[in-house]
Scaffold this motif. Structure first.
Motif, PDB file in Angstrom:
ATOM      1  N   GLY A 163      -8.867   8.973   3.826  1.00  0.00           N
ATOM      2  CA  GLY A 163      -8.532   8.802   2.411  1.00  0.00           C
ATOM      3  C   GLY A 163      -9.624   8.099   1.634  1.00  0.00           C
ATOM      4  N   LEU A 164      -9.488   8.155   0.311  1.00  0.00           N
ATOM      5  CA  LEU A 164     -10.485   7.577  -0.590  1.00  0.00           C
ATOM      6  C   LEU A 164      -9.883   6.435  -1.402  1.00  0.00           C
ATOM      7  N   ALA A 165     -10.720   5.440  -1.647  1.00  0.00           N
ATOM      8  CA  ALA A 165     -10.392   4.395  -2.618  1.00  0.00           C
ATOM      9  C   ALA A 165     -11.460   4.426  -3.701  1.00  0.00           C
ATOM     10  N   VAL A 166     -11.036   4.472  -4.944  1.00  0.00           N
ATOM     11  CA  VAL A 166     -11.944   4.422  -6.084  1.00  0.00           C
ATOM     12  C   VAL A 166     -11.663   3.115  -6.808  1.00  0.00           C
ATOM     13  N   ILE A 167     -12.626   2.208  -6.738  1.00  0.00           N
ATOM     14  CA  ILE A 167     -12.400   0.843  -7.194  1.00  0.00           C
ATOM     15  C   ILE A 167     -13.456   0.458  -8.226  1.00  0.00           C
ATOM     16  N   ARG A 168     -13.013   0.195  -9.446  1.00  0.00           N
ATOM     17  CA  ARG A 168     -13.940  -0.351 -10.446  1.00  0.00           C
ATOM     18  C   ARG A 168     -13.946  -1.864 -10.291  1.00  0.00           C
ATOM     19  N   VAL A 169     -15.140  -2.400 -10.132  1.00  0.00           N
ATOM     20  CA  VAL A 169     -15.309  -3.823  -9.866  1.00  0.00           C
ATOM     21  C   VAL A 169     -16.060  -4.475 -11.025  1.00  0.00           C
ATOM     22  N   ILE A 208      -4.900 -13.603 -19.677  1.00  0.00           N
ATOM     23  CA  ILE A 208      -5.114 -13.445 -18.244  1.00  0.00           C
ATOM     24  C   ILE A 208      -6.328 -14.245 -17.796  1.00  0.00           C
ATOM     25  N   LYS A 209      -6.468 -14.340 -16.483  1.00  0.00           N
ATOM     26  CA  LYS A 209      -7.686 -14.844 -15.874  1.00  0.00           C
ATOM     27  C   LYS A 209      -8.353 -13.676 -15.146  1.00  0.00           C
ATOM     28  N   LEU A 210      -9.672 -13.665 -15.177  1.00  0.00           N
ATOM     29  CA  LEU A 210     -10.442 -12.610 -14.540  1.00  0.00           C
ATOM     30  C   LEU A 210     -11.501 -13.261 -13.661  1.00  0.00           C
ATOM     31  N   TYR A 211     -11.648 -12.741 -12.442  1.00  0.00           N
ATOM     32  CA  TYR A 211     -12.584 -13.319 -11.482  1.00  0.00           C
ATOM     33  C   TYR A 211     -13.679 -12.308 -11.172  1.00  0.00           C
ATOM     34  N   TYR A 212     -14.879 -12.582 -11.634  1.00  0.00           N
ATOM     35  CA  TYR A 212     -15.994 -11.668 -11.392  1.00  0.00           C
ATOM     36  C   TYR A 212     -16.426 -11.727  -9.929  1.00  0.00           C
ATOM     37  N   SER A 213     -16.807 -10.563  -9.391  1.00  0.00           N
ATOM     38  CA  SER A 213     -17.230 -10.452  -8.003  1.00  0.00           C
ATOM     39  C   SER A 213     -18.732 -10.640  -7.873  1.00  0.00           C
ATOM     40  N   ASP A 214     -19.135 -11.142  -6.716  1.00  0.00           N
ATOM     41  CA  ASP A 214     -20.541 -11.123  -6.328  1.00  0.00           C
ATOM     42  C   ASP A 214     -20.779  -9.813  -5.576  1.00  0.00           C
ATOM     43  N   GLN A 215     -21.755  -9.019  -6.016  1.00  0.00           N
ATOM     44  CA  GLN A 215     -21.946  -7.681  -5.454  1.00  0.00           C
ATOM     45  C   GLN A 215     -22.177  -7.710  -3.945  1.00  0.00           C
ATOM     46  N   ALA A 216     -23.068  -8.569  -3.477  1.00  0.00           N
ATOM     47  CA  ALA A 216     -23.377  -8.610  -2.045  1.00  0.00           C
ATOM     48  C   ALA A 216     -22.145  -8.991  -1.231  1.00  0.00           C
ATOM     49  N   HIS A 217     -21.378  -9.955  -1.726  1.00  0.00           N
ATOM     50  CA  HIS A 217     -20.171 -10.383  -1.012  1.00  0.00           C
ATOM     51  C   HIS A 217     -19.138  -9.272  -0.988  1.00  0.00           C
ATOM     52  N   VAL A 262     -21.667   5.116  -5.845  1.00  0.00           N
ATOM     53  CA  VAL A 262     -21.399   4.107  -6.860  1.00  0.00           C
ATOM     54  C   VAL A 262     -21.722   4.738  -8.215  1.00  0.00           C
ATOM     55  N   ARG A 263     -20.744   4.769  -9.084  1.00  0.00           N
ATOM     56  CA  ARG A 263     -20.905   5.385 -10.400  1.00  0.00           C
ATOM     57  C   ARG A 263     -20.754   4.334 -11.495  1.00  0.00           C
ATOM     58  N   HIS A 274     -19.895  -3.204 -14.387  1.00  0.00           N
ATOM     59  CA  HIS A 274     -18.570  -2.690 -14.024  1.00  0.00           C
ATOM     60  C   HIS A 274     -18.692  -1.404 -13.206  1.00  0.00           C
ATOM     61  N   PRO A 275     -19.343  -1.464 -12.037  1.00  0.00           N
ATOM     62  CA  PRO A 275     -19.534  -0.263 -11.229  1.00  0.00           C
ATOM     63  C   PRO A 275     -18.228   0.269 -10.655  1.00  0.00           C
ATOM     64  N   ILE A 276     -18.223   1.576 -10.397  1.00  0.00           N
ATOM     65  CA  ILE A 276     -17.078   2.243  -9.784  1.00  0.00           C
ATOM     66  C   ILE A 276     -17.483   2.663  -8.372  1.00  0.00           C
ATOM     67  N   TYR A 277     -16.870   2.054  -7.383  1.00  0.00           N
ATOM     68  CA  TYR A 277     -17.170   2.346  -5.981  1.00  0.00           C
ATOM     69  C   TYR A 277     -16.237   3.446  -5.467  1.00  0.00           C
ATOM     70  N   VAL A 278     -16.843   4.460  -4.862  1.00  0.00           N
ATOM     71  CA  VAL A 278     -16.079   5.498  -4.176  1.00  0.00           C
ATOM     72  C   VAL A 278     -16.175   5.201  -2.682  1.00  0.00           C
ATOM     73  N   LEU A 279     -15.061   4.829  -2.082  1.00  0.00           N
ATOM     74  CA  LEU A 279     -15.035   4.338  -0.706  1.00  0.00           C
ATOM     75  C   LEU A 279     -14.236   5.274   0.178  1.00  0.00           C
ATOM     76  N   ARG A 280     -14.834   5.648   1.313  1.00  0.00           N
ATOM     77  CA  ARG A 280     -14.154   6.510   2.281  1.00  0.00           C
ATOM     78  C   ARG A 280     -13.590   5.647   3.406  1.00  0.00           C
ATOM     79  N   ASN A 281     -12.300   5.826   3.696  1.00  0.00           N
ATOM     80  CA  ASN A 281     -11.657   5.047   4.740  1.00  0.00           C
ATOM     81  C   ASN A 281     -12.303   5.337   6.100  1.00  0.00           C
ATOM     82  N   LYS A 282     -12.583   4.305   6.863  1.00  0.00           N
ATOM     83  CA  LYS A 282     -13.127   4.492   8.205  1.00  0.00           C
ATOM     84  C   LYS A 282     -12.014   4.852   9.173  1.00  0.00           C
TER      85      LYS A 282
END
Length: 221
Positions: A90-96, A178-187, A201-202, A213-221
């Protein structure tokens, strides 16, 4: 993960069965008027850190900034739950929302840039990301929007932003508490590697600061 009306509308356009997993039924119902087209949906009241109520074997999980609604210390747990819910391929499409170096040295410079270069773009979408990078708390990378709006109000009272610019933010504070927590890309990518392959990555390229605000297309292992 959530009730984003654009995601729900896309599911209906493609005749997909959609399950909205969220902890706020009021928002789910309240955004229904924005669906185009509307269609059948299943709402499951749940915490993204423990989605035992959501059936497994899902083809696609879409999370539009969902992870960033919770502290970064919870992101590993959410990703593990997404991995568990997805079918093996399956796929996960996650905007971070990721933290990037500030482009401007002070808030007033953000508004000045907007007036000169992107006057046709709505004030919030044009300025928000650049202000976020200036105002996110060190360490937690957290943005508290009630505090955020107090800073915008201070700029207005100092006559550093216009009435229209202030009104654009004041209109949002009614629903944007709301509160929003920005991600560190490497982490983030380190966490992802435990369960997913990064296929792509789109970027939306639909508002200023989209690079954060990248969109990650992730394939389940």
């Amino acid at each position: 993960l959530g009730s984003t009306p654009e995601v729900r509308s896309a599911a209906h356009r493609h005749n997909c069965r959609i399950v909205c997993a969220d902890c706020n039924a009021e928002v789910f119902r309240g955004l229904r008027y924005m669906l185009d087209p509307d269609g059948p949906e299943t709402y499951i009241h749940t915490d993204w850190r423990d989605m035992a109520a959501v059936p497994e074997g899902i083809d696609l999980v879409i999370a539009d900034g969902s992870l960033n609604m919770l502290p970064t210390g919870d992101h590993q747990q959410i990703l593990a739950e997404i991995h568990r819910l997805l079918r093996p391929d399956g796929l996960a499409v996650i905007r971070v929302h990721k933290r990037v170096p500030p482009r401007f040295s002070e808030p007033v410079a953000v508004f000045e840039w907007h007036r000169r270069h992107t006057p046709g773009e709505p004030v919030f979408t044009a300025t928000r990301t650049f202000l976020d990078m200036l105002w996110a708390e060190p360490g937690s990378n957290m943005i508290s929007f009630p505090e955020y709006h107090r800073k915008v109000e201070a700029l207005y009272h100092q006559r550093l932003i216009t009435q229209d610019e202030y009104d654009a933010y004041a209109e949002l504070i009614r629903v944007n508490r709301i509160k929003l927590y920005y991600s560190d890309q490497a982490h983030f990518e380190h966490l992802v590697a435990a369960w997913f392959e990064i296929e792509e990555v789109r970027f939306g390229d639909d508002y200023s600061g989209f690079e954060a605000h990248p969109i990650y297309v992730l394939r389940n292992k």
